[in-house]
Write a protein that holds these residues in place. Structure first.
Motif, PDB file in Angstrom:
ATOM      1  N   TYR A  29       0.800  -1.145   0.023  1.00 43.50           N
ATOM      2  CA  TYR A  29       0.106   0.145   0.039  1.00 43.50           C
ATOM      3  C   TYR A  29       0.798   1.269   0.009  1.00 43.50           C
ATOM      4  O   TYR A  29       0.555   2.211  -1.059  1.00 43.50           O
ATOM      5  CB  TYR A  29      -0.995  -0.046   1.121  1.00 43.50           C
ATOM      6  CG  TYR A  29      -1.901   1.215   1.368  1.00 43.50           C
ATOM      7  CD1 TYR A  29      -2.861   1.085   0.566  1.00 43.50           C
ATOM      8  CD2 TYR A  29      -1.527   2.236   1.882  1.00 43.50           C
ATOM      9  CE1 TYR A  29      -3.800   2.287   0.405  1.00 43.50           C
ATOM     10  CE2 TYR A  29      -2.375   3.362   1.896  1.00 43.50           C
ATOM     11  CZ  TYR A  29      -3.598   3.390   1.157  1.00 43.50           C
ATOM     12  OH  TYR A  29      -4.210   4.593   1.001  1.00 43.50           O
ATOM     13  N   PHE A  53       2.122   1.835  -3.362  1.00 40.28           N
ATOM     14  CA  PHE A  53       1.193   2.087  -4.320  1.00 40.28           C
ATOM     15  C   PHE A  53       0.902   3.644  -4.184  1.00 40.28           C
ATOM     16  O   PHE A  53       0.682   4.158  -5.132  1.00 40.28           O
ATOM     17  CB  PHE A  53      -0.138   1.150  -3.855  1.00 40.28           C
ATOM     18  CG  PHE A  53      -1.212   1.222  -4.721  1.00 40.28           C
ATOM     19  CD1 PHE A  53      -1.221   0.397  -5.808  1.00 40.28           C
ATOM     20  CD2 PHE A  53      -2.462   2.059  -4.663  1.00 40.28           C
ATOM     21  CE1 PHE A  53      -2.190   0.318  -6.543  1.00 40.28           C
ATOM     22  CE2 PHE A  53      -3.317   1.930  -5.579  1.00 40.28           C
ATOM     23  CZ  PHE A  53      -3.327   0.856  -6.326  1.00 40.28           C
ATOM     24  N   GLU A  54       0.822   4.047  -2.772  1.00 39.78           N
ATOM     25  CA  GLU A  54       0.505   5.486  -2.820  1.00 39.78           C
ATOM     26  C   GLU A  54       1.627   6.436  -3.230  1.00 39.78           C
ATOM     27  O   GLU A  54       1.582   7.413  -3.560  1.00 39.78           O
ATOM     28  CB  GLU A  54       0.163   5.717  -1.327  1.00 39.78           C
ATOM     29  CG  GLU A  54      -1.165   5.098  -1.061  1.00 39.78           C
ATOM     30  CD  GLU A  54      -2.415   6.020  -1.297  1.00 39.78           C
ATOM     31  OE1 GLU A  54      -2.690   6.063  -2.663  1.00 39.78           O
ATOM     32  OE2 GLU A  54      -3.013   6.779  -0.443  1.00 39.78           O
ATOM     33  N   THR A  65      -7.373   8.041  -7.866  1.00 39.95           N
ATOM     34  CA  THR A  65      -6.473   6.827  -7.228  1.00 39.95           C
ATOM     35  C   THR A  65      -6.666   6.831  -5.787  1.00 39.95           C
ATOM     36  O   THR A  65      -6.835   5.807  -5.209  1.00 39.95           O
ATOM     37  CB  THR A  65      -4.934   7.149  -7.630  1.00 39.95           C
ATOM     38  OG1 THR A  65      -4.910   7.449  -8.956  1.00 39.95           O
ATOM     39  CG2 THR A  65      -4.377   5.876  -7.417  1.00 39.95           C
ATOM     40  N   SER A 121      -7.638   3.889  -3.342  1.00 39.81           N
ATOM     41  CA  SER A 121      -6.673   2.971  -2.339  1.00 39.81           C
ATOM     42  C   SER A 121      -7.213   3.405  -1.073  1.00 39.81           C
ATOM     43  O   SER A 121      -6.661   2.562  -0.448  1.00 39.81           O
ATOM     44  CB  SER A 121      -5.355   3.623  -2.713  1.00 39.81           C
ATOM     45  OG  SER A 121      -5.343   5.087  -2.528  1.00 39.81           O
ATOM     46  N   MET A 163      -9.073   0.892   0.093  1.00 36.51           N
ATOM     47  CA  MET A 163      -8.702  -0.700   0.039  1.00 36.51           C
ATOM     48  C   MET A 163      -7.707  -0.889   1.363  1.00 36.51           C
ATOM     49  O   MET A 163      -7.488  -1.486   2.004  1.00 36.51           O
ATOM     50  CB  MET A 163      -7.365  -0.595  -1.110  1.00 36.51           C
ATOM     51  CG  MET A 163      -6.425  -1.705  -0.916  1.00 36.51           C
ATOM     52  SD  MET A 163      -5.513  -1.974  -2.528  1.00 36.51           S
ATOM     53  CE  MET A 163      -4.184  -0.692  -2.353  1.00 36.51           C
ATOM     54  N   ALA A 217     -10.171  -0.212  -5.978  1.00 39.68           N
ATOM     55  CA  ALA A 217      -8.863   0.415  -5.905  1.00 39.68           C
ATOM     56  C   ALA A 217      -7.871   0.116  -7.196  1.00 39.68           C
ATOM     57  O   ALA A 217      -7.684   0.738  -7.728  1.00 39.68           O
ATOM     58  CB  ALA A 217      -7.974   0.107  -4.659  1.00 39.68           C
ATOM     59  N   PHE A 218      -8.233  -1.345  -7.428  1.00 38.87           N
ATOM     60  CA  PHE A 218      -7.281  -1.715  -8.728  1.00 38.87           C
ATOM     61  C   PHE A 218      -8.155  -1.379 -10.063  1.00 38.87           C
ATOM     62  O   PHE A 218      -7.574  -1.068 -11.075  1.00 38.87           O
ATOM     63  CB  PHE A 218      -7.242  -3.133  -8.627  1.00 38.87           C
ATOM     64  CG  PHE A 218      -6.358  -3.506  -7.365  1.00 38.87           C
ATOM     65  CD1 PHE A 218      -5.141  -2.732  -7.204  1.00 38.87           C
ATOM     66  CD2 PHE A 218      -6.743  -4.465  -6.588  1.00 38.87           C
ATOM     67  CE1 PHE A 218      -4.547  -3.067  -5.745  1.00 38.87           C
ATOM     68  CE2 PHE A 218      -5.841  -5.004  -5.368  1.00 38.87           C
ATOM     69  CZ  PHE A 218      -4.828  -4.248  -5.075  1.00 38.87           C
ATOM     70  N   LYS A 276      -7.325   2.089 -11.042  1.00 40.53           N
ATOM     71  CA  LYS A 276      -6.102   2.243 -11.419  1.00 40.53           C
ATOM     72  C   LYS A 276      -5.794   1.517 -12.816  1.00 40.53           C
ATOM     73  O   LYS A 276      -5.120   1.878 -13.604  1.00 40.53           O
ATOM     74  CB  LYS A 276      -4.867   1.308 -10.786  1.00 40.53           C
ATOM     75  CG  LYS A 276      -3.806   1.763 -10.596  1.00 40.53           C
ATOM     76  CD  LYS A 276      -3.260   2.899  -9.609  1.00 40.53           C
ATOM     77  CE  LYS A 276      -2.261   3.474  -9.979  1.00 40.53           C
ATOM     78  NZ  LYS A 276      -1.667   5.022  -9.231  1.00 40.53           N
ATOM     79  N   GLY A 293      -2.736  -6.051  -8.740  1.00 41.31           N
ATOM     80  CA  GLY A 293      -3.109  -6.162  -7.551  1.00 41.31           C
ATOM     81  C   GLY A 293      -4.437  -7.160  -7.681  1.00 41.31           C
ATOM     82  O   GLY A 293      -4.582  -7.977  -6.645  1.00 41.31           O
TER      83      GLY A 293
END
Lengths: 505, 100, 515, 200, 699
Positions: free
Chosen positions: C141, C144-145, C174, C178, C181, C228-229, C232, C268
């Motif tokens: 995570y 990811f961020e 995003t 996220s 998530m 989240a995915f 993305k 993901g």
């Protein structure tokens, strides 16, 4: 009545003492030295704050427990919150010299006030009795009323000061009324004893206890700027000198949270029928307040043009997040959250203090158009603080939010919706935190930009905040395990001073 | 002996009157006085409890409250004076530069 | 020191190096900028080389994580620094390290704030590699961020006209996904006993039934991850940030965005959604396939009518990534392998397409298709390379795009998921449409008479541009001709993931009988 | 009647002081002239002092008169005089609705509190009578030692704060501030900010 | 060896593509022709190797070569492996043969073009792809070649990049082909899911021997059914794309925008017949589905006559030939549809000869006429271009079905098989086979007419060139303007171009003798050679009978002995000899009538206006534009993009942002700046909290 039974231990009040004495010293120095003794004052302040910090770490040598007839306690909450308060005070002291010099404001009083406020807040953080809570709170509050109006010539500052003062006193009255009812209901003002009284069913007037708790919640709710008691915040934060805003947006809140934890999470977190009823009620109320606070803070922040006001709303929202952690009565996440919040908030206000120029002339977000690469260090620092406030990794803001969410999710299964609300709020918040970054970096340079001068002390404060923000974001383990010990506040296992020692026969 | 609830009720009434005063009055000083009224009413509660519980703590608390009230009064009045200097009015409704 | 850790943090170290270099102070801005450029190129190349060492050490016969490093990181939260690679991640890591030098080459013309630009690129690289190698949810995570911030700046500072809107849209979209998530991560953490965020461990626990998550909770958690995915990826209807981000991003930004960042979503899905929630994934498969197919056709149709080259390529990404999602939810070896392959292929071809668009943009400062026409004559070399890239993107056999698309469609067609055959057939329509929009663009840009005199004197690619473009083209061909080289690497892990969802083959047979 | 029979002198005292206090309190909040309000407040305080006496809190009653009515209220009156505030100007109340809002809110608050107060019944007073000076003194210097000392900090702070705020700014000060502000906001030549490197 | 057949041209392509610019025309030409020559030689050697190979249990001779495993995922496997059997054998022979000739021709034709090297790189690449197509041992590799030739076709049609028409045409060709490929792909998936393999030969997949799907499908236990029909029809969809059948034929006429050698090689001789190859290759599947057979036959016949009518009215010499090609391809599919796959392949081969000849001849005419393609500006070229005229004359007769030229045998074979087939159902009591025969015969007549018209307009009659000088009808001029010829009298082409014409003329003359039917005293070597790899159609309706035990109906191709071994068939064949000869006579007659009519109508009036509808090609392009292309485009732009994306999705997103902004804007007015106001709010909040606590406490 033996004095020894009062458990007088001067080590337990060493930090407060150091700071208070230093304040007096400064007043004396200021009185007997020529103008421009700023450096000495700042030096004394810094030294005393650092000494106090050392003393705080030395608190453990006094041993966990309560001292001075239960008036003050030594426990991880106190230690950790005191450290946070002192760090903020140190940072603000570092920032203050340049601010005072640039605006030709009298330094002596300012540093003395910082120290008095710090002393009050330290007392508040260590308070083990309603009276010390009240006293500490008042010392801290009254000092900040003065500090808010430190630019006497400035109408906005005076207005800010007046509003803060009137509303603050108003809320204090509620708090006090609550305290009196709690005292009446439980026949004690000692928090541990209150807890015990509730747990053992010794409460004579349960209804009064409840009403008292409610009134205290109102009082605390005001001090931490939670909705619907938040309305003073933006006005006061905007009007006060930026550096004061940075100070009063963080340290007093931290201290109040410590007292809030001591009273509610420990005092009103007792077993028994009444205890669980009370616990349930206040947790529910806090949850609703938290949700409201986050939402109001974040949503209204969206439409703010003034960066100080925007950060004021942001601080409201952050109080809401901290309250989310509060519902589990777990101190560690809240403590960590507030430490992080203080660092990034002070950092952000520090940058704005510099960018706004002396006299707070440039506080509209639009004033910062395009300065991103003109003064990259400051801008990137602000950007990092804002990202941290928004909770984007790898900054501490993320880590602290994560800690809060995690603890709330686990600790309050019936209140998981609150975590969702918090998350949705985080999303909303991203929008306005990004806005200053957009303005600074993505917009063309606005005319009339003056590159701020940064003194060494200011730089030191910024580095402190920045390094802290990044350090706690990347390697939070050390700090987290340090407070981990207090992760679940002791409820009843703590030895409490027997009631006959604190009440006179 | 006068029942405890009488004292408490009186205290509550006074407190609430103080609260109402904050809403009704416009003058900063009077507002402040209303707040003082609220604090005072709390003192009554504390003393009443102190008496009925046979516990001096309440009175000690009142003492502290008085000191605080005094300090608050000093600072509060100073703030009001400072505001008056820049504003020439004590009407709190006029102090609305900071809003929205 | 662990190889993966080195690869991950090498760019970050490089970034620090860059800062140190800049501290030297130089009066000659031009020389300094060049220094930054070359230094960044060198750093990314070294990273690429190191990642090749990983590849060499990687054992494709092993389905589980390799070259693992696991150290306690945040003890009080149960977070470990746990990295490693397996079949899902190995090629994506290589893709990342491979695309970076190319992206740097593509950024040579950046003159505004070169140092900061390169810094962001390097930080971005660390973030991207980190996402793929993380074996701890928390770490994942985090990375990811982290990728958001440099990308946000790259778009916002070095982007086109509407860069602000695009950057914010990118960021907010995003973050929306996220953060939800994040809640799901926390929830899983506690369902797993509240001791660890370790992906491997949690996967095992869930698969062996040690960790039981109530059914309806699973649905919510699945949705949180998927949202989240899917944002993305981006899956229809969460895709609208992509065209804006692509159009406004600088060339390198687009390359990275399309090449790597989008893959985080599909990666993901395979890393979390399928192993963690097999039952929900099965139930959701028709829906996901449906969205994927809509995305494929929708993206293609909208791409067809775009007047802007970059936007066209961006919408084509929506379409292509739809294929990937389709393949993932086919739950067949072919589909999932194809999906993984399509991720790589899309990274190469779309990266190259953006590079290509960037090359003409550098010359003409416009991306409107209508502003071009007939540039094959002044730029034959460029046209040829661009054509190959476009062909690979539209899935011509013997080029990389075909393998992935074919395997996905085949896998979908053979999938046990309800209505899969219909989805496969509909998705195959996308193959037709991809030819339509790409060839239409090619025709309008490259062929025909030169109608604008600015176009007549366009310079063909210079050495740097060739250097950036040719590796992509070569790889596109190699991947099309010898796909097994790549497919072998992911084979075992993909089968494992498939079995996470569908159970071991014996079980599948039973299921078949049940049906 | 039974209740009535129990009426003692203390009840009468209470009722007298209580009604005085309430009337005076209303006087505080309803008067338009601050001086009248202040006088009302003084009356409230004195009545309260009387009530404290009925509760055998002689010490508190004494300092209530001395500190509150004597010191604090004098300060108030002094400031009112100093600032020469007369009746509020006739300017329209910009927040008129608050007056109407105040009534229901007043009733609501008092209702809630009273509802709770109803539950307490009529507990017997403790046989201990804690209000003597001796009691208070002993408590002050034992259990309340720390708060007592802390009040000194509070008062010191209040002195510093109020002196600072109430001090009239001299023309010299104002000039100095203006000069400083101008100087601080002057464009600087080249002063590379010496602070940290952000990305380090 | 097989791999070198394909690799030789690929190497040529790579060399020419990468370095051609620096090599000069001569070297480029040499490399291109040389590589194809190598390929051709190797093809002949391989072919002889094939004829000497030992047949397997089913009597099939095969040469296989495994390159590498291309894709192997799960239980799916596609090798890069080549398979040479009689079917692919015939194909590689004429591909390399005709290909070589056209390469040589093109060296002359393309002389002076700045894209010379590029042209030959593409052309060589095409050879590689085409050979891969026919040699691939599985459907996917076939598909590789399939798409590859499509690509080369795309590149070569659009060779004159500056010319908008060429760009449009190339794009159209590729996209229309893609539509067909869609069917092909789905068919491949179906084959895989049904049979577990897509290979034409037995493969070892994951440790199991998996028989080719062609073998599997021929098993008596496999009943004809929906899946097989679907596979067959989907494969045919692919074929309609590549081989320009209704409804996907529209690209081929446009494809004439490419250089003429390209038209000859790709759009006449080789690529367009790939569909026929595919159908023949998968004949085992096709014959299992009577429905599919019927559809293929009907589409084939319909395309044949449809294109022929359009061909009647075209004025562009290449367009005439293009429609003629479409029409002839229709014949081939008609053959496939009636189960006469061998006849179809036979026609593929002969067509390759005479159509390549005609195209090259046309190219020579165009070249000689200074890039003029409009026949209305020709006439009387006979005397200027004797060789061209002579060779084209042969081609003309061949296509018109004049015995004993190659076209006669193959076309006649198709007509006869159509007449005699049992694979087709009856329509309203009338056998469909006879209807289709009628159509085919009519097409033969039309073919003769329009070919005669073309010849007349070009070579006979008054000399119309130069007359409309300056009237720039010649769209090809854009492409060829680099040649730098001035307008003037037509001239004969050089030997590089004439040589191949002559060879092709010879082939067109004698090519038919390999397949002289038994009825005419021949041995029909061609058919017998192909026999083992081609499945037999079953009489219509048999499929509905229980499949098991019906040896005749469900005879698996590879297990089936030669037809001669089947006594029943032999008797039947013998019986029909008379009819066959009669019909052959009739078709000769038709050809002669056609030629006669052609001379009669166009001899004196070569510019006789033709029906507008025919000239406009039935406005099919416009129809497609209006019903498919335009709606899709409009919906995409106005609907999907501007409404769904911008208005709805972004609208919702931005709307949410605006909503929050709006709420924010409203909420900020709570911040009135009045302290008393704030106090009131605090009080309200306090009352709420106290009320809540009190309520709980007092409940």
């Amino acid at each position: 009545m033996q004095l020894t039974s009062l458990n007088l231990n001067y080590a337990a009040i060493a930090p407060e003492s150091i700071v208070s004495v230093a304040a007096v010293v400064i007043m004396l120095v200021d009185a007997f030295s020529k103008k421009g003794a700023r450096k000495i004052n700042a030096g004394i302040t810094l030294v005393s704050l650092v000494l106090a910090l050392i003393a705080v770490f030395g608190l453990n040598s006094a041993g966990r427990g309560s001292y001075f007839a239960g008036m003050i306690v030594v426990d991880p909450i106190r230690v950790f919150f005191s450290v946070t308060i002192l760090i903020v005070s140190i940072a603000v002291t570092l920032l203050a010299s340049q601010f005072l010099r640039d605006e030709a404001l009298p330094p002596g009083e300012f540093f003395a006030l910082i120290l008095f406020a710090t002393a009050g807040m330290l007392l508040l953080a260590g308070a083990g009795d309603l009276v010390t809570v009240f006293l500490g709170l008042e010392i801290a509050s009254i000092t900040t009323y003065v500090m808010a109006g430190y630019r006497r010539y400035d109408t906005r500052a005076s207005e800010s000061s007046l509003k803060y003062f009137l509303l603050g006193s108003f809320a204090t009255a509620f708090l006090l009324y609550g305290m009196s009812l709690v005292y009446g209901a439980t026949a004690t003002t000692n928090l541990t004893a209150i807890n015990q009284a509730i747990a053992e069913g010794k409460v004579q007037f349960p209804a009064l206890l409840m009403i008292g708790a409610a009134l205290m919640l109102v009082g605390f709710g005001f001090k931490i700027a939670s909705a619907p008691f938040h309305l003073w915040t933006p006005d006061v934060y905007e009007g006060a000198p930026t550096i004061v805003t940075g100070f009063m947006g963080t340290a007093p809140k931290v201290a109040v949270f410590a007292a809030f934890l001591h009273t509610f999470a420990e005092g009103f977190n007792a077993g028994g029928v009444l205890g669980s009823q009370l616990h349930h009620v206040w947790v529910t109320a806090v949850a609703i307040i938290a949700a409201l606070t986050m939402t109001v803070g974040n949503v209204v922040a969206l439409s703010q043009k003034n960066i100080k006001r925007m950060l004021a709303y942001s601080s409201i929202a952050h109080a809401g997040y901290a309250l989310v952690g509060f519902i589990t009565s777990e101190a560690a996440p809240v403590a960590f959250y507030l430490l992080v919040y203080s660092l990034m908030s002070v950092g952000a206000f520090a940058v704005i203090q510099l960018l706004a120029r002396a006299g707070d002339q440039k506080v509209e977000t639009a004033d910062y158009a395009g300065i991103g690469f003109q003064t990259p260090a400051l801008s990137f620092a602000l950007a990092i603080f804002l990202f941290s406030l928004a909770g984007i990794p790898p900054t501490a803001g993320f880590m602290s939010k994560f800690f809060i969410f995690k603890s709330a999710w686990d600790g309050a299964p019936t209140l998981r919706w609150l975590v969702i609300v918090a998350v949705i709020n985080s999303i909303i918040s991203v929008y306005y935190y990004l806005y200053p970054i957009v303005v600074m970096f993505f917009r063309p340079l606005a005319p009339g930009f003056v590159k701020p001068k940064v003194s060494a002390m200011t730089a030191a404060a910024l580095i402190l905040a920045l390094v802290g923000t990044l350090y706690l974001g990347i390697l939070p383990n050390r700090v987290m395990s340090a407070i981990g010990g207090s992760s679940r506040t002791a409820q009843i296992e703590q030895p409490i001073p027997s009631t006959d020692q604190i009440t006179l026969k | 002996m006068v029942p405890l609830s009488w004292y408490l009720a009186l205290s509550a009434v006074l407190f609430t009157i103080g609260v109402a005063g904050v809403l009704i009055q416009r003058n900063a000083i009077v507002l402040f006085m209303c707040i003082e009224l609220m604090l005072n009413s709390v003192n009554l509660t504390l003393v009443a409890f102190s008496r009925f519980l046979g516990d001096v703590t309440g009175q000690l608390f009142v003492f502290i409250v008085m000191v605080v009230a005094a300090a608050e009064a000093a600072v509060g009045l100073a703030i009001i004076i400072a505001l008056f200097r820049t504003r020439e009015t004590l009407n709190v409704d006029e102090a609305d530069l900071l809003k929205l | 020191m662990n190889l993966i850790t080195i690869t991950t943090f090498l760019p970050l170290l490089g970034a620090i190096l860059l800062v140190l270099l800049s501290l030297r102070g130089s009066d000659d801005q031009k020389a300094a900028n060049n220094l930054y450029r070359y230094a960044t190129l060198a750093i990314t190349l070294v990273t690429f080389l190191v990642s090749l060492v990983i590849l060499a050490r990687y054992d494709s016969s092993n389905a589980t994580a390799q070259l693992v490093q696991k150290n306690p990181w945040i003890g009080s939260l149960g977070v470990y620094y746990h990295v490693g690679i397996d079949g899902l991640s190995i090629w994506l890591v290589i893709l990342t390290t491979f695309l970076m030098p190319i992206a740097v080459l593509a950024s040579w013309h950046v003159t505004k704030r070169v140092r900061e630009y390169m810094l962001f690129m390097l930080i971005l690289e660390t973030g991207m590699i980190g996402v793929f190698v993380s074996l701890d949810m928390f770490l994942f995570y985090l990375f990811f961020e982290i990728t958001l911030i440099p990308m946000y700046f790259l778009i916002g500072v070095w982007g086109g006209e509407r860069r602000i809107y695009a950057a914010i849209k990118f960021f907010v979209y995003t973050v929306v996904g996220s953060l939800l998530m994040l809640v799901a991560i926390i929830a899983i953490y506690f369902y797993n006993g509240g001791t660890t965020f370790d992906i491997v461990e949690i996967t095992n626990n869930i698969q062996t039934g040690k960790t039981l998550i109530p059914g309806n909770v699973q649905v919510w958690l699945w949705l949180a991850f998927a949202l989240a995915f899917c944002i993305k990826v981006p899956l229809f209807p969460f895709h609208t940030w992509l065209p804006d981000a692509h159009v406004e991003a600088p060339t390198a930004g687009s390359i990275i965005l399309a090449g790597v960042l989008l893959k985080m979503g599909t990666y993901g899905l395979m890393r979390f959604n399928l192993p963690f929630f097999p039952t929900v994934s099965q139930k959701a498969a028709p829906w996901m396939m449906g969205l994927a197919v809509i995305g494929i056709i929708y993206g293609a149709l909208v791409a067809m009518v775009q007047p802007d080259m970059k936007k066209l390529v961006a919408y084509s990404s929506v379409s292509h990534l739809g294929f990937v999602v389709l393949g993932i939810f086919a739950f067949t070896d072919q589909g999932m392998q194809g999906a993984l392959y399509q991720m790589l292929a899309h990274g190469i071809s779309t990266g190259a397409l953006f590079l290509g668009v960037g090359i003409v943009y550098d010359r003409r400062h416009t991306r409107q298709i209508a502003d071009f026409g007939g540039i094959a004559t002044p730029m034959p070399q460029y046209s040829t390379l661009f054509l190959i890239v476009a062909l690979s993107s539209l899935g011509l056999p013997l080029l990389n795009g075909f393998i992935g698309e074919f395997l996905i469609l085949l896998g979908t067609f053979a999938s046990p998921v309800p209505h899969a055959k219909m989805f496969a057939v509909l998705a195959a329509l996308g193959v037709i449409l991809s030819a339509v929009y790409l060839l239409w663009m090619i025709q309008r840009v490259f062929f025909g008479e030169i109608t604008k005199k600015e176009n007549a004197e366009l310079k063909d690619m210079d050495g740097r541009e060739v250097l950036a473009m040719v590796p992509l083209v070569v790889l596109a061909i190699v991947m099309g001709v010898k796909p097994m080289t790549f497919l072998r690497g992911s084979e075992k892990t993909v089968t494992l993931v498939k079995e996470y969802v569908m159970g071991k083959p014996a079980k599948v047979a039973e299921n078949h009988q049940d049906r | 009647m039974e209740q009535f029979a129990q009426i003692q002198v203390s009840h009468l005292f209470f009722l007298a002081f209580a009604s005085l206090a309430v009337v005076a309190a209303f006087n505080v909040i309803l008067q338009r002239n601050p001086i009248y309000s202040a006088i009302g407040l003084i009356v409230v305080m004195c009545s309260l002092a009387g009530l404290f006496l009925t509760l055998s809190a002689e010490f508190i009653a004494a300092i209530q008169i001395i500190v509150y009515a004597g010191a604090i209220m004098v300060l108030f009156v002094f400031v009112i005089m100093l600032l020469n505030i007369r009746e509020e100007d006739a300017k329209a109340d910009r927040q008129k609705y608050l007056k109407f809002l105040a009534v229901p809110l007043f009733l609501a608050l008092i209702g809630v509190v009273m509802a709770a107060l109803k539950t307490i019944g009529n507990p017997a007073a403790s046989p201990n009578v804690p209000g003597t000076v001796e009691n208070v003194a002993e408590g002050m210097f034992t259990n309340y030692l720390l708060p007592f000392e802390a009040t000194s900090v509070l008062i010191l702070m209040a002195i510093v704060g109020s002196m600072f705020l109430a001090r009239r700014e001299s023309a010299e000060d104002t000039n100095e501030i203006e000069t400083a502000l101008n100087a601080a906001n002057q464009p600087t030549a080249v002063e590379e900010s010496s602070e940290e490197e952000v990305h380090a | 060896m097989l791999k070198w057949i394909t690799l030789a041209p690929l190497i040529g392509a790579v060399i020419n593509g990468l370095f051609g610019k620096r090599l000069g025309e001569k070297v480029v030409g040499a490399i291109a022709c040389g590589s194809v020559a190598v390929s051709a030689v190797l093809a002949f050697l391989s072919f002889s190797q094939l004829t000497h190979a030992t047949p397997d249990a089913n009597g099939v001779r095969r040469v296989t070569e495994h390159f590498f495993t291309w894709i192997s995922v799960g239980n799916f496997q596609a090798d890069f492996a080549y398979l040479l059997d009689p079917l692919s054998g015939i194909y590689i022979l004429f591909i390399t043969g005709v290909g070589l000739l056209i390469h040589i021709y093109a060296v002359g034709y393309m002389h002076g073009d700045p894209g010379f090297y590029r042209f030959f790189a593409y052309l060589n690449l095409f050879m590689f792809m085409m050979l891969t197509l026919v040699l691939g041992d599985n459907l996917l590799l076939l598909f590789v070649g399939w798409e590859g030739v499509g690509l080369c076709s795309y590149l070569l049609i659009g060779f004159f990049t500056k010319w908008n028409v060429a760009g449009d045409a190339s794009k159209k060709a590729f996209i229309v082909n893609r539509i067909g490929d869609f069917g092909f792909m789905i068919a491949t998936f179906l084959v895989f899911t049904t049979f577990g393999t897509i290979s034409f030969v037995t493969k070892n997949i994951g440790g199991h021997e998996v028989a080719s799907f062609l073998t599997q499908v021929s098993a008596p236990t496999i009943a004809a059914g929906g899946v097989l029909t679907a596979i067959a029809l989907l494969l045919f969809v692919g074929a309609t794309g590549k081989s320009a059948q209704i409804p996907l034929f529209v690209w081929l006429p446009d494809a004439m925008a490419g250089p003429t050698p390209v038209s000859a090689l790709i759009h006449a001789a080789t690529m367009v017949t790939a569909g026929v190859y595919l159908t023949a290759r998968c004949s085992a599947v096709v014959v299992k589905s009577p429905t599919a057979m019927t559809v293929i036959a009907i589409i084939g016949a319909a395309t044949a006559i449809f294109a022929a009518t359009i061909g009647l009215a075209q004025n562009d010499i290449k367009k005439v030939l293009a429609y003629s090609t479409v029409s002839q391809l229709g014949y081939m599919f008609l053959a496939c549809g009636v189960g006469a796959f061998a006849a179809g392949i036979f026609h593929v081969m002969t067509h390759a000869f005479f159509k390549a000849l005609l195209f090259l001849g046309a190219g020579s005419v165009i070249h000689g006429a200074h890039d003029e393609q409009d026949m209305r500006k020709m006439g009387g070229f006979r005397k200027y271009m004797p060789f061209t005229f002579g060779t084209m004359f042969v081609g003309w007769l061949a296509i018109s079905g004049f015995p004993p030229l190659s076209g006669f045998f193959s076309k006649d074979e198709i007509l006869w098989k159509t007449w005699s087939t049992e694979a087709l159902p009856t329509v309203a009591g009338f056998p469909l086979s006879k209807i289709l025969w009628g159509i085919a015969a009519l097409t033969a007549l039309l073919t003769a007419i329009y070919m005669t018209r073309m010849m007349v307009m070009t070579f006979w009659g008054e000399e119309r060139f130069g007359k409309s000088h300056g009237d720039d009808h010649g769209h090809a001029s854009h492409g060829h303007d680099d040649h730098g010829h001035g307008h003037g009298k037509p001239h004969e082409s050089g030997w590089l171009m004439v040589g191949p014409l002559v060879v092709l003329a010879v082939l067109s003359l004698v090519g038919g003798f390999v397949g002289v039917p038994a009825a005419m005293g021949g041995a029909n070597h061609f058919e017998h050679f192909l026999e083992p790899v081609i499945a037999h159609a079953q009489p219509h309706g048999v499929a509905h009978a229980p499949a098991a035990g019906d040896a005749h109906g469900a005879a698996p191709a590879e297990q089936h002995a030669a037809t001669t071994a089947d006594p029943a068939a032999k008797v039947e064949e013998h019986h029909d000899t008379t009819t066959e000869l009669a019909l052959a006579g009739f078709s000769i007659l038709l050809g002669l009538i056609g030629i006669g009519v052609g001379f009669a109508v166009f001899g004196k009036n070569p510019l006789k206006p033709m029906p507008k509808l025919l000239e406009d090609k039935y406005r099919i392009d416009e129809l497609y534009d209006a019903t498919v292309v335009h709606p899709i485009e409009t919906v995409s732009r106005e609907g999907l993009w501007k409404i769904v994306d911008v208005k709805i999705i972004d609208g919702v997103v931005n709307g949410a942002a605006k909503l929050f902004g709006g709420i924010s804007g409203v909420l900020r007015y709570t911040q009135t700046g009045f302290a008393r106001n704030y106090a009131a709010v605090i009080l309200v909040g306090a009352i709420a909290i106290i009320g809540y606590f009190g309520y709980i406490a007092l409940r």
